[in-house]
Design a protein around this motif. Structure first.
Motif, PDB file in Angstrom:
ATOM      1  N   ARG A 146     -12.450 -19.061  -4.631  1.00  0.00           N
ATOM      2  CA  ARG A 146     -12.493 -18.011  -3.596  1.00  0.00           C
ATOM      3  C   ARG A 146     -13.886 -18.589  -2.658  1.00  0.00           C
ATOM      4  O   ARG A 146     -13.491 -18.340  -1.344  1.00  0.00           O
ATOM      5  CB  ARG A 146     -12.966 -16.620  -4.114  1.00  0.00           C
ATOM      6  N   HIS A 147     -14.647 -18.971  -2.965  1.00  0.00           N
ATOM      7  CA  HIS A 147     -16.005 -19.266  -2.071  1.00  0.00           C
ATOM      8  C   HIS A 147     -15.760 -20.629  -1.347  1.00  0.00           C
ATOM      9  O   HIS A 147     -16.100 -20.371  -0.022  1.00  0.00           O
ATOM     10  CB  HIS A 147     -17.327 -19.807  -3.083  1.00  0.00           C
ATOM     11  N   THR A 148     -14.910 -21.513  -1.915  1.00  0.00           N
ATOM     12  CA  THR A 148     -14.775 -22.675  -1.067  1.00  0.00           C
ATOM     13  C   THR A 148     -13.564 -22.867  -0.370  1.00  0.00           C
ATOM     14  O   THR A 148     -13.122 -23.706   0.520  1.00  0.00           O
ATOM     15  CB  THR A 148     -14.946 -23.888  -2.092  1.00  0.00           C
ATOM     16  N   GLN A 149     -12.570 -21.940  -0.880  1.00  0.00           N
ATOM     17  CA  GLN A 149     -11.231 -21.995  -0.229  1.00  0.00           C
ATOM     18  C   GLN A 149     -10.267 -22.968  -0.913  1.00  0.00           C
ATOM     19  O   GLN A 149      -9.457 -23.441  -0.275  1.00  0.00           O
ATOM     20  CB  GLN A 149     -10.878 -21.826   1.394  1.00  0.00           C
ATOM     21  N   ILE A 150     -10.823 -23.616  -1.932  1.00  0.00           N
ATOM     22  CA  ILE A 150     -10.036 -24.674  -2.536  1.00  0.00           C
ATOM     23  C   ILE A 150      -9.580 -24.162  -3.667  1.00  0.00           C
ATOM     24  O   ILE A 150     -10.363 -23.468  -4.602  1.00  0.00           O
ATOM     25  CB  ILE A 150     -11.022 -25.922  -3.154  1.00  0.00           C
ATOM     26  N   ALA A 163     -16.692 -33.213  -8.070  1.00  0.00           N
ATOM     27  CA  ALA A 163     -15.425 -32.600  -7.528  1.00  0.00           C
ATOM     28  C   ALA A 163     -15.284 -31.906  -6.201  1.00  0.00           C
ATOM     29  O   ALA A 163     -14.566 -32.242  -5.403  1.00  0.00           O
ATOM     30  CB  ALA A 163     -14.877 -31.626  -8.773  1.00  0.00           C
ATOM     31  N   LEU A 164     -16.140 -31.256  -5.919  1.00  0.00           N
ATOM     32  CA  LEU A 164     -16.374 -30.470  -4.562  1.00  0.00           C
ATOM     33  C   LEU A 164     -16.449 -31.459  -3.344  1.00  0.00           C
ATOM     34  O   LEU A 164     -15.961 -31.589  -2.624  1.00  0.00           O
ATOM     35  CB  LEU A 164     -17.381 -29.486  -4.537  1.00  0.00           C
ATOM     36  N   GLY A 190     -14.269 -32.981  -0.139  1.00  0.00           N
ATOM     37  CA  GLY A 190     -14.538 -32.892   1.356  1.00  0.00           C
ATOM     38  C   GLY A 190     -15.404 -31.341   1.346  1.00  0.00           C
ATOM     39  O   GLY A 190     -15.551 -31.291   2.773  1.00  0.00           O
ATOM     40  N   TRP A 191     -15.931 -30.814   0.566  1.00  0.00           N
ATOM     41  CA  TRP A 191     -16.468 -29.689   0.702  1.00  0.00           C
ATOM     42  C   TRP A 191     -17.967 -29.769   0.394  1.00  0.00           C
ATOM     43  O   TRP A 191     -18.460 -30.302  -0.800  1.00  0.00           O
ATOM     44  CB  TRP A 191     -16.034 -28.421  -0.145  1.00  0.00           C
ATOM     45  N   THR A 207     -15.794 -31.596   7.498  1.00  0.00           N
ATOM     46  CA  THR A 207     -15.565 -32.200   6.196  1.00  0.00           C
ATOM     47  C   THR A 207     -14.535 -33.400   6.580  1.00  0.00           C
ATOM     48  O   THR A 207     -13.840 -33.397   7.665  1.00  0.00           O
ATOM     49  CB  THR A 207     -14.835 -30.987   5.359  1.00  0.00           C
ATOM     50  N   GLU A 208     -14.520 -34.132   5.453  1.00  0.00           N
ATOM     51  CA  GLU A 208     -13.854 -35.434   5.670  1.00  0.00           C
ATOM     52  C   GLU A 208     -12.258 -35.250   5.688  1.00  0.00           C
ATOM     53  O   GLU A 208     -11.471 -35.735   6.444  1.00  0.00           O
ATOM     54  CB  GLU A 208     -14.187 -36.521   4.786  1.00  0.00           C
ATOM     55  N   HIS A 209     -12.035 -34.095   4.973  1.00  0.00           N
ATOM     56  CA  HIS A 209     -10.487 -33.995   4.710  1.00  0.00           C
ATOM     57  C   HIS A 209     -10.250 -32.352   4.750  1.00  0.00           C
ATOM     58  O   HIS A 209     -11.261 -31.558   4.530  1.00  0.00           O
ATOM     59  CB  HIS A 209      -9.996 -34.360   3.615  1.00  0.00           C
ATOM     60  N   ASP A 210      -9.074 -32.034   5.079  1.00  0.00           N
ATOM     61  CA  ASP A 210      -8.608 -30.494   5.062  1.00  0.00           C
ATOM     62  C   ASP A 210      -7.446 -30.369   4.048  1.00  0.00           C
ATOM     63  O   ASP A 210      -6.578 -31.061   3.614  1.00  0.00           O
ATOM     64  CB  ASP A 210      -7.911 -30.137   6.638  1.00  0.00           C
ATOM     65  N   LEU A 211      -7.690 -29.343   3.238  1.00  0.00           N
ATOM     66  CA  LEU A 211      -6.707 -28.894   2.353  1.00  0.00           C
ATOM     67  C   LEU A 211      -5.528 -27.830   2.978  1.00  0.00           C
ATOM     68  O   LEU A 211      -6.023 -26.910   3.439  1.00  0.00           O
ATOM     69  CB  LEU A 211      -7.363 -28.401   1.153  1.00  0.00           C
TER      70      LEU A 211
END
Length: 232
Positions: free
Chosen positions: A123-127, A146-147, A151-152, A160-164
């Motif tokens: 929830r905190h990282t939206q991953i 892992a984070l 990219g977080w 960030t380098e990537h978007d999920l």
């Protein structure tokens, strides 16, 4: 927030999963009603199933209290299912699931100076927590690594380098890295992917001459007159 009971430390959500008490019920008992965590936990869960007495190890307790007993090897929902299937009570309480993992069971994980359960990290990282769990379990990474690999970082101002993204199969693009797949209630399949961020378009800025130097002047265009042809 983490709490310790019978020498086991879990997040509040972890204790909710373990005991069968709804998260918001535990939260309300502690934060609104002023109960200690022990009081909130020992009050038990609502529902006849959780109040069912179970005899094991020479004791008789409700199912809820067996779930928070130090001998419990699984969550209350697993115990209840096993007992309904006719398992021996002691085995139903103490045996760990075959595919048990500490990830996602409410065990707190620390990263970047913070500590919380994997669901709360999600929830905190939206991953999604499932992606974090896969990254940690499959690649044997601690949470912080892992984070970072996804990219977080806590610096929200740092791009960030990537978007999920959660997309359908039809929206998959070249270069997308598939991290997981899930099916919606409608039966449609969704993919969680990591998509390289598009590079920002660069606009050509006027070049500024170095200090003390005069920019070269371009000669003004001159009209050319075709040469006269002389008669012979």
């Amino acid at each position: 927030m983490t709490f310790t009971y019978n020498e086991r430390t879990l997040t509040l959500r972890g204790w909710a999963d373990q005991s069968g008490i709804k998260y918001h019920t535990l939260y309300h008992r502690i934060m609104k009603s002023g109960m200690s965590f022990t009081e909130a936990l020992e009050k038990g869960a609502e529902g006849a199933d959780f109040a069912m007495p179970v005899s094991a190890f020479g004791e008789t307790k409700t199912l809820h209290h067996w779930a928070v007993d130090p001998r419990a090897g699984c969550a209350v929902t697993t115990m209840r299912r096993r007992l309904a299937q006719g398992w021996d009570p002691e085995q139903a309480i103490a045996e760990e699931p075959q595919n048990r993992s500490s990830l996602g069971t409410g065990v707190p994980h620390s990263a970047f100076g913070m500590s919380m359960g994997l669901e709360d990290w999600g929830r905190h990282t939206q991953i999604p927590a499932g992606i974090l769990r896969h990254q940690m379990d499959h690649y044997k990474l601690p949470l912080e690594s892992a984070l970072t690999s996804l990219g977080w970082t806590p610096q929200t101002n740092t791009p960030t380098e990537h978007d999920l993204l959660l997309i359908t199969a039809a929206e998959l693009r070249s270069g997308d890295h598939i991290l997981g797949a899930e099916h919606a209630a409608s039966g449609e399949r969704f993919l969680t992917i990591r998509r390289p961020s598009a590079a920002p378009a660069s606009s050509a800025a006027p070049r500024t001459p170095a200090p003390g130097r005069t920019p070269p002047t371009q000669p003004a265009p001159t009209a050319t007159t075709p040469p006269r042809r002389t008669g012979r």
